[in-house]
Design a protein around this motif. Structure first.
Motif, PDB file in Angstrom:
ATOM      1  N   THR A  79       0.859  -1.185   0.000  1.00  0.00           N
ATOM      2  CA  THR A  79       0.000   0.000   0.000  1.00  0.00           C
ATOM      3  C   THR A  79       0.894   1.233   0.000  1.00  0.00           C
ATOM      4  N   SER A  80       0.280   2.387   0.033  1.00  0.00           N
ATOM      5  CA  SER A  80       1.063   3.630   0.004  1.00  0.00           C
ATOM      6  C   SER A  80       1.890   3.817   1.271  1.00  0.00           C
ATOM      7  N   THR A  81       1.495   3.183   2.369  1.00  0.00           N
ATOM      8  CA  THR A  81       2.209   3.377   3.634  1.00  0.00           C
ATOM      9  C   THR A  81       2.910   2.119   4.138  1.00  0.00           C
ATOM     10  N   ARG A  82       2.511   0.943   3.625  1.00  0.00           N
ATOM     11  CA  ARG A  82       3.089  -0.293   4.171  1.00  0.00           C
ATOM     12  C   ARG A  82       3.335  -1.302   3.069  1.00  0.00           C
ATOM     13  N   LEU A  83       4.402  -2.081   3.256  1.00  0.00           N
ATOM     14  CA  LEU A  83       4.704  -3.161   2.333  1.00  0.00           C
ATOM     15  C   LEU A  83       3.804  -4.356   2.625  1.00  0.00           C
ATOM     16  N   GLY A  84       3.498  -5.112   1.583  1.00  0.00           N
ATOM     17  CA  GLY A  84       2.699  -6.324   1.769  1.00  0.00           C
ATOM     18  C   GLY A  84       3.371  -7.302   2.713  1.00  0.00           C
ATOM     19  N   VAL A  85       4.701  -7.400   2.633  1.00  0.00           N
ATOM     20  CA  VAL A  85       5.422  -8.336   3.503  1.00  0.00           C
ATOM     21  C   VAL A  85       5.300  -7.920   4.965  1.00  0.00           C
ATOM     22  N   GLU A  86       5.243  -6.608   5.226  1.00  0.00           N
ATOM     23  CA  GLU A  86       5.081  -6.145   6.605  1.00  0.00           C
ATOM     24  C   GLU A  86       3.691  -6.488   7.130  1.00  0.00           C
ATOM     25  N   ARG A  87       2.697  -6.410   6.272  1.00  0.00           N
ATOM     26  CA  ARG A  87       1.331  -6.762   6.680  1.00  0.00           C
ATOM     27  C   ARG A  87       1.233  -8.262   6.961  1.00  0.00           C
ATOM     28  N   LYS A 102       4.779   4.845  13.947  1.00  0.00           N
ATOM     29  CA  LYS A 102       5.418   4.137  12.836  1.00  0.00           C
ATOM     30  C   LYS A 102       4.350   3.478  11.963  1.00  0.00           C
ATOM     31  N   GLY A 103       4.538   3.589  10.656  1.00  0.00           N
ATOM     32  CA  GLY A 103       3.655   2.905   9.718  1.00  0.00           C
ATOM     33  C   GLY A 103       2.402   3.666   9.336  1.00  0.00           C
ATOM     34  N   ARG A 104       2.221   4.870   9.860  1.00  0.00           N
ATOM     35  CA  ARG A 104       1.024   5.645   9.530  1.00  0.00           C
ATOM     36  C   ARG A 104       1.209   6.516   8.293  1.00  0.00           C
ATOM     37  N   GLY A 105       2.454   6.699   7.878  1.00  0.00           N
ATOM     38  CA  GLY A 105       2.744   7.679   6.842  1.00  0.00           C
ATOM     39  C   GLY A 105       3.049   9.007   7.505  1.00  0.00           C
ATOM     40  N   GLY A 106       3.856   9.823   6.856  1.00  0.00           N
ATOM     41  CA  GLY A 106       4.225  11.091   7.469  1.00  0.00           C
ATOM     42  C   GLY A 106       5.377  10.910   8.443  1.00  0.00           C
ATOM     43  N   ASP A 107       5.744  11.984   9.116  1.00  0.00           N
ATOM     44  CA  ASP A 107       6.854  11.981  10.072  1.00  0.00           C
ATOM     45  C   ASP A 107       6.376  11.363  11.381  1.00  0.00           C
ATOM     46  N   HIS A 108       6.885  10.177  11.698  1.00  0.00           N
ATOM     47  CA  HIS A 108       6.388   9.490  12.900  1.00  0.00           C
ATOM     48  C   HIS A 108       6.764  10.232  14.169  1.00  0.00           C
ATOM     49  N   SER A 109       7.845  11.017  14.133  1.00  0.00           N
ATOM     50  CA  SER A 109       8.232  11.782  15.325  1.00  0.00           C
ATOM     51  C   SER A 109       7.218  12.877  15.621  1.00  0.00           C
ATOM     52  N   THR A 110       6.789  13.584  14.588  1.00  0.00           N
ATOM     53  CA  THR A 110       5.795  14.652  14.767  1.00  0.00           C
ATOM     54  C   THR A 110       4.442  14.084  15.164  1.00  0.00           C
ATOM     55  N   LEU A 111       4.021  13.030  14.470  1.00  0.00           N
ATOM     56  CA  LEU A 111       2.736  12.401  14.796  1.00  0.00           C
ATOM     57  C   LEU A 111       2.760  11.819  16.206  1.00  0.00           C
ATOM     58  N   GLY A 112       3.895  11.218  16.565  1.00  0.00           N
ATOM     59  CA  GLY A 112       4.017  10.640  17.902  1.00  0.00           C
ATOM     60  C   GLY A 112       3.953  11.691  18.991  1.00  0.00           C
ATOM     61  N   ARG A 157       4.532  21.788  31.880  1.00  0.00           N
ATOM     62  CA  ARG A 157       5.985  21.739  31.712  1.00  0.00           C
ATOM     63  C   ARG A 157       6.439  20.318  31.373  1.00  0.00           C
ATOM     64  N   ASP A 158       5.941  19.332  32.108  1.00  0.00           N
ATOM     65  CA  ASP A 158       6.326  17.944  31.851  1.00  0.00           C
ATOM     66  C   ASP A 158       5.786  17.467  30.507  1.00  0.00           C
ATOM     67  N   THR A 159       4.578  17.923  30.150  1.00  0.00           N
ATOM     68  CA  THR A 159       4.005  17.571  28.845  1.00  0.00           C
ATOM     69  C   THR A 159       4.896  18.074  27.721  1.00  0.00           C
ATOM     70  N   ASN A 160       5.344  19.307  27.838  1.00  0.00           N
ATOM     71  CA  ASN A 160       6.216  19.877  26.806  1.00  0.00           C
ATOM     72  C   ASN A 160       7.529  19.098  26.692  1.00  0.00           C
ATOM     73  N   LEU A 161       8.058  18.685  27.836  1.00  0.00           N
ATOM     74  CA  LEU A 161       9.297  17.906  27.817  1.00  0.00           C
ATOM     75  C   LEU A 161       9.090  16.573  27.103  1.00  0.00           C
ATOM     76  N   ILE A 162       7.995  15.867  27.434  1.00  0.00           N
ATOM     77  CA  ILE A 162       7.715  14.576  26.800  1.00  0.00           C
ATOM     78  C   ILE A 162       7.524  14.746  25.296  1.00  0.00           C
ATOM     79  N   MET A 163       6.728  15.748  24.899  1.00  0.00           N
ATOM     80  CA  MET A 163       6.501  15.989  23.473  1.00  0.00           C
ATOM     81  C   MET A 163       7.817  16.302  22.759  1.00  0.00           C
ATOM     82  N   TRP A 164       8.663  17.131  23.383  1.00  0.00           N
ATOM     83  CA  TRP A 164       9.950  17.478  22.789  1.00  0.00           C
ATOM     84  C   TRP A 164      10.812  16.228  22.627  1.00  0.00           C
ATOM     85  N   LEU A 165      10.839  15.369  23.629  1.00  0.00           N
ATOM     86  CA  LEU A 165      11.636  14.141  23.555  1.00  0.00           C
ATOM     87  C   LEU A 165      11.166  13.237  22.419  1.00  0.00           C
ATOM     88  N   VAL A 166       9.851  13.092  22.275  1.00  0.00           N
ATOM     89  CA  VAL A 166       9.319  12.246  21.211  1.00  0.00           C
ATOM     90  C   VAL A 166       9.659  12.834  19.843  1.00  0.00           C
TER      91      VAL A 166
END
Length: 889
Positions: A294-302, A509-519, A535-544
């Motif tokens: 598919t556009s986002t995943r290989l058949g072998v991965e599925r 991972k596997g959704r398409g797009g930048d997985h770091s931003t989506l995560g 403050r802690d939320t911002n730190l976690i988001m920055w780390l991801v």
């Protein structure tokens, strides 16, 4: 019922008649070929796999019976017994056909006939595994070897007297040898050892359908224990006796059918017995079973995600039943020790159990509470089988209301803050389906693989391994392997923030797009639902969002450049972010692929951490004064060299034409080391080759090789080829050219095992001698080694990609080459540089599984950036053509 073979494919009566009337060898081979082709076609048409494997076994019964009856046996005839998988009536295309020729007595006549029978079977192409024994010998062999006892237990008569077979079964039964208690203990130990060989995970990169955790052996284990203890191989017996629920029986049979279809297809495509889902077979089977890209995943991965989910389900079922058997067989006579924890849970003989069958129905939040209890009590060994089943039966209660209930969000955070085995509880939650229901975004990555050699685990297994590493950093023994991060983690103010970042870093991972931003977006939603402060939320988001930043800078940029370090420090901002990011980075790399965490990567990350820490301490407001930095490095080196008898004027004259980058990037101790060797070298025309350890801590280093020589064409390509001939892998190269025509090259290398050379004096002397010999040759056009590319690397061929950009501040062009790894790679690129008159100033060599991501800092012969668009295109096309044509050859 087995699939009925059409008469034109195989007719037992006609076959037996033909055996007595014509060439029996030809008739047997022809029958085997016809039936194999027919069954393979039936498989491709989608016929029931149970019928196919049983039909093959039934056909073999008829063939073997006909051949057996052609033999001249004495009056006391032996029996032909099917054992093992064939004894169960299951045969895949190239499975071994395990036979026992059971003798009434030890007579020469019987042995001679048995030998002739087996030889004939080999001649017609059957894969026969056989033994020839009497009843007494069977009992002796089975008593000594649990595997023999298991094979005899699942056996049946093909030809010959059944009375002899009955005597063998009686002599090897549980009342004679291997009573069910001893049998279960031995088989369980056998399974534990088998699982250990596969890393105790269903998620192997190339799993073994038969032997890996969650494979066919785990299903057979259930049948063996059932047979030994209850005297039946019928799985329905387990349902009737309450060991297995009806829905579990359905999982067992459907999972077995899936694995059977996979194994049958493996045998077909390999043309031999093959139980490993190798990469090339994964692709073939995915296509055969209809999994398209598919556009986002290989058949072998599925396809592999389906495989891993079945393996996980079957592994869980095996775990539940083994524990049930443990309670019913091993612990049946034990006195019960019960500790009541609260109205919902108690500990029975070390295992946690629900106080009644409606605990989760009445109190759904107990689905999280049970794991919190275990994470706060290190003496609880596990969860009882009946309670595992209750968890699975009630996991549907975890819905949106459950996820938003403050009692549950607080419990989940309490779990992450708990003192004992947090990673193990998360793995249990994943195994029993709780984690994927509580965090639906996590549920989407369960069993999701990435079809490459870089990621050796599925996304969910890798994620949980990251958290496990974070926990491991806190143990005392981590100081040896992870000395820096082990100290950092202990001073993090909120360890749970690191775990959350670990859980979410690859969640998209596997959704398409930048997985770091989506995560990062998913992590934000998690934090809001769990009422984590801003403050802690911002730190976690920055780390991801930035979880790849530190590894990218350390491995692909020149971290000896103060400006690179300063830019990274500006991105990090403060010590707290640096500490959390460093811990996440180390946990991530070492959980991606064990071979990635080697001495060199550890050294790079430690250097970047230390330099960034210094930059933060100095303050980021004022840019680095390079001239001040250079003067300080030179003066410190002069102070040290003066103790060795050198004068300042002499030293500054020697350094006059080296270039400022040398003093910006090299350590003072190395400048001293290089300078002393060059100055004491009597013949300037002869090369200087130095070898030493580059790190203060041996297990986090690479070996440093310094070369000083007159510059000539092909020099880099020749040295790269020579290093490869020495079985050295170049990790980094710092290349300086003086105005007087000499080179100052520093290479950081590891040996074939990914380790520094250490104190092997003989090896170091050989390296220096070999490199001097190569440098002394008049013709430096390198002879590139031709090594066979490993099987796995050949399968992951991808076209070479390149990019060229100009770094204005450094007056260099940056060339990036991403390509499959292969022998002679750097030497080939070096030749192309020579062909285009390119000067190589620096190189960052990064190997990631099956591919390399190398960065070269280059100029033209006049030390200027390469900016002509046509020339840039020509250079890139030449690299692609050279590398891709060589790979295809």
């Amino acid at each position: 019922m087995p699939l009925l073979l059409p008469a034109e494919i195989f007719d037992a009566a006609a076959f037996n008649a033909a055996l007595t009337a014509s060439n029996s060898l030809h008739e047997c081979k022809a029958a085997i070929d016809r039936v194999a082709a027919y069954l393979d076609d039936a498989f491709k048409r989608g016929e029931n796999i149970r019928e196919l494997v049983q039909a093959r076994a039934q056909f073999l019964d008829e063939l073997l019976r006909g051949v057996w009856q052609r033999q001249t046996w004495p009056e006391q005839q032996p029996s032909l017994i099917a054992v093992g998988g064939y004894g169960r009536g299951e045969l895949h295309p190239y499975s071994d056909i395990d036979l026992l020729i059971l003798l009434p007595t030890e007579t020469d006549n019987c042995f001679a006939n048995a030998e002739g029978f087996v030889t004939f079977l080999w001649d017609i192409g059957l894969q026969i595994g056989h033994s020839v024994r009497t009843v007494a010998q069977c009992r002796e062999a089975a008593a000594a070897d649990i595997t023999v006892a298991t094979n005899l237990m699942e056996s049946r008569v093909i030809a010959g007297p059944t009375a002899l077979y009955d005597a063998m079964i009686a002599a090897t039964g549980p009342d004679q040898i291997w009573p069910s208690r001893d049998f279960f203990r031995a088989k369980w130990d056998e399974q534990i050892e088998r699982h250990r060989k596969f890393g105790n995970t269903e998620y192997n990169l190339e799993p073994n359908v038969k032997s890996s955790p969650g494979g066919l052996r785990d299903i057979q284990m259930i049948a063996w224990v059932t047979k030994r203890h209850f005297g039946t191989l019928r799985p329905e017996e387990l349902v009737e006796r309450g060991f297995l629920a009806a829905d579990e029986m359905k999982i067992l049979l459907q999972g077995r059918d899936f694995l059977w279809r996979t194994r049958y297809a493996l045998h077909m495509v390999a043309g031999r017995e093959e139980d490993r889902l190798l990469f090339d077979h994964q692709r073939t089977l995915a296509k055969m079973f209809g999994y398209e890209d598919t556009s986002t995943r290989l058949g072998v991965e599925r396809f592999m995600q389906v495989y891993y989910r079945w393996a996980l389900a079957l592994g869980e079922l095996n775990e539940v039943l083994m524990q049930h058997f443990d309670e019913a067989i091993l612990r049946a006579t034990e006195a019960e020790n019960i500790l009541e924890l609260n109205p919902r849970f108690r500990v029975r003989n070390g295992y946690l159990e629900a106080s009644n069958d409606r605990v989760f129905e009445k109190t759904p939040s107990a689905l999280l509470e049970i794991f919190v209890l275990m994470a706060n009590n290190q003496h609880i060994a596990g969860i009882r089988a009946a309670t595992i089943r209750l968890i699975r039966d009630n996991v549907h209660l975890i819905d949106e209301d459950f996820r938003n209930d403050r009692r549950n969000t607080r419990q989940f955070l309490e779990l992450l803050r708990s003192p004992f085995k947090v990673a193990q509880q998360l793995r249990r939650m994943n195994r029993y389906g709780v984690l994927g229901k509580y965090l639906p975004e996590f549920g989407r990555i369960v069993g999701r693989m990435q079809h490459d050699l870089f990621h050796i685990y599925t996304v969910d297994a890798h994620t949980l391994e990251v958290v496990k590493n974070m926990r491991r950093f806190q143990y005392d023994d981590a100081l040896q392997k992870f000395p820096v991060v082990a100290r950092i983690v202990k001073r993090l103010p909120k360890i749970e923030l690191l775990y959350i970042a670990g859980l979410y870093h690859d969640i998209a991972k596997g959704r398409g797009g930048d997985h770091s931003t989506l995560g990062a977006g998913d992590a934000q939603a998690f934090c809001e639902r769990h009422e984590i402060n801003k403050r802690d939320t911002n730190l976690i988001m920055w780390l991801v969002e930035k979880h790849l930043l530190m590894s990218a800078v350390a491995q692909r940029q020149d971290i000896s450049d103060p400006e690179i370090v300063r830019n990274f420090a500006l991105e990090v901002g403060d010590q707290l972010h640096l500490d959390y990011l460093f811990a996440l980075t180390v946990a991530d790399i070492s959980a991606t692929n064990p071979t990635l965490w080697n001495a060199w990567r550890a050294s790079l990350l430690r250097q970047l951490y230390a330099e960034t820490k210094r930059a933060l301490r100095r303050g980021l407001e004022t840019p680095v004064d390079k001239h001040e930095w250079i003067e300080e490095a030179q003066q410190t080196a002069i102070d040290q060299l003066e103790y060795l008898g050198f004068g300042e004027e002499e030293l500054r004259e020697l350094w006059a034409n080296v270039g400022e980058d040398y003093f910006l990037r090299e350590k003072v101790e190395d400048i001293v080391w290089h300078t002393q060797a060059i100055a004491q070298h009597s013949n300037r025309e002869q090369p200087v080759v130095l070898v030493k350890e580059s790190s203060e801590i041996l297990f986090e280093a690479a070996t440093q090789i310094f070369v000083h020589s007159r510059n000539r064409p092909h020099l880099f390509a020749m040295l790269a080829s020579a290093m490869e001939q020495l079985d050295l892998s170049i990790q980094d190269a710092r290349l300086y050219n003086s105005d007087t025509g000499f080179i100052f090259y520093t290479f950081f290398v590891l040996d074939a095992s990914g380790k520094p050379i250490a104190d092997d004096v003989q090896r170091i002397d050989h390296i220096k001698l070999f490199l001097r010999e190569q440098l002394g040759k008049a013709d430096l056009y390198p002879e590139i080694m031709r090594k066979r590319t490993p099987r796995q690397l050949r399968l992951f061929s991808m076209p070479t990609s390149t990019s060229l950009i100009t770094d204005i501040s450094k007056h260099q062009t940056v060339l990036e080459v991403i390509t499959p790894d292969r022998p002679g790679l750097l030497a080939r690129i070096g030749r192309i540089f020579y062909r285009f008159g390119i000067q190589l100033q620096n190189a960052k060599i990064t190997t990631l599984g099956e591919r390399v991501e190398d960065v070269f800092f280059i100029t033209d012969s006049q030390q200027r950036p390469i900016e002509d668009p046509e020339l840039c295109a020509a250079i890139q096309n030449a690299i692609k053509k050279e590398l891709d044509e060589r790979a295809a050859a």
